[in-house]
Design a protein around this motif. Structure first.
Motif: not given
Length: 389
Positions: A231-258
């Motif tokens: 189940x290596x492919x599912x573990x890698x792709x699942x972690x990648x999808x969750x981390x992309x969403x997490x990176x998006x949420x954290x960057x939206x909370x940033x106060x830097x310029x667009x």
């Protein structure tokens, strides 16, 4: 109105401070006046002489030439005798007869031109502006290299290639020991990938982004060990999808310029994706990891040799294929290890080229230059290993 003015119960005297009342002074005029009791004693002959002198002065007269060898220049141009009383009298509007003999005025010298700023030295580089996060432009080393006609591509060299070879051999030796033997060099590879990618993009220090990307790789490793290689492919792709969403949420909370937020978001997602993709070594077959690690080590060492560009490229590909054949003889892959070695070598050269892009620093060479060849080869090792094993 009389001079006796009252203000506040006291008599006001405008000339009490020592000034003289004009009414007490007999005014005399130095020109033609209505007062017939005072006229300047000027004869008609003096007026005619003054008018003639003014007419002669208005016409341009040739300057006398100094005699050669007789006296100095000051003797050739005698200065008129100053007449201070006539000048003072003439400044009050007196008759022209009193200043018939003009006094030469000093000629004002032209102001000296301001000194030009010193030209910059030929070897001095352009002025750099202070680093900022408010959108101010900054001349980078890569832009300077392009402006000077130099290439912004700098290969890592032999020392990073040697470290990559050592790390590749550690991956190969760890894979022969099992999954947990492979885990230690894999974690080191993921840490170098996360740190090197941010520095390659000019973002340093970026502790939050590096920690987030590195944590994504650790989570992918843990998920793969928990679910197994099947189940290596599912573990890698699942972690990648969750981390992309997490990176998006954290960057939206940033106060830097667009613009800066978008740039940081892309760098964080790319770093996390590469770190998670490196987990493919853990999910691939052990024989494929052995062949791939040795092939990458041979490719980067051949590429670092002082050879011409096309020759070096061909030599690196041949070295990876030959290493794949040699390593395949010690495993169950056999001669099919040449194909796996060649695929891993191609991916390793792509990662090496990325690490050499945009005038990288020594820190980039010692992090991204070491890790990216092995990280980029992880998908080839995983997919070709499953196809050939």
């Amino acid at each position: 109105m009389s001079n006796d003015q009252y203000y506040g119960g006291q008599q006001y005297d405008p000339y009490a401070n020592g000034q003289q009342n004009p009414a007490d002074v007999t005014q005399t005029w130095e020109g033609q006046t209505w007062d017939t009791q005072y006229q300047p004693a000027v004869s008609y002959d003096q007026i005619q002489a003054a008018q003639a002198a003014q007419a002669a002065q208005a016409q341009p007269q040739p300057q006398p030439q100094a005699p050669v060898g007789h006296g100095s220049q000051a003797d050739a141009y005698p200065q008129p005798y100053p007449q201070p009383y006539e000048q003072q009298y003439a400044s009050h509007g007196g008759p022209a007869a009193y200043y018939a003999e003009p006094v030469a005025e000093p000629v004002a010298e032209p102001a000296a031109a301001p000194a030009a700023p010193p030209a910059p030295a030929a070897d001095a580089g352009p002025a750099y502006s202070s680093p900022t996060t408010s959108g101010n432009t900054r001349v980078t080393d890569a832009q300077r290299a392009r402006a000077e006609g130099r290439s912004p591509i700098i290969d890592p060299g032999m020392q990073p290639a040697a470290l990559t070879a050592v790390l590749g051999l550690l991956l190969a030796g760890g894979a022969s020991l099992g999954s947990y033997g492979l885990l230690l060099p894999l974690v080191l590879l993921q840490g170098l990938t996360a740190a090197g990618w941010f520095r390659l993009n000019g973002m340093w220090p970026a502790r939050q982004g590096i920690a987030l990307a590195f944590l994504g790789g650790l989570v992918a490793d843990a998920a793969l060990l928990a679910t197994g290689r099947e189940h290596a492919a599912a573990a890698i792709l699942g972690t990648l999808g969750v981390w992309v969403l997490l990176c998006l949420v954290l960057q939206l909370r940033s106060h830097a310029d667009p613009d800066e937020r978008m740039y940081g978001l892309m760098a964080t997602i790319a770093s996390a994706a590469l770190t998670v993709v490196a987990t493919g070594h853990l999910g691939a077959a052990p024989d494929a990891v052995v062949v791939g690690g040795i092939a990458v080590a041979a490719a980067v060492l051949a590429r670092a040799l002082p050879l011409p560009g096309p020759v070096s490229l061909v030599a690196a590909l041949l070295a990876s294929a030959g290493a794949g054949i040699a390593a395949g003889g010690f495993t169950d892959l056999g001669t099919s290890g040449a194909l796996l070695g060649l695929g891993a070598g191609v991916c390793a050269l792509v990662g090496l080229r990325v690490a050499a892009y945009d005038y990288p620093s020594r820190f980039v060479h010692m992090t991204a230059g070491v890790a990216l060849p092995l990280t980029a080869a992880a998908p080839a090792v995983y997919l070709l290993g499953r196809a050939l094993a």
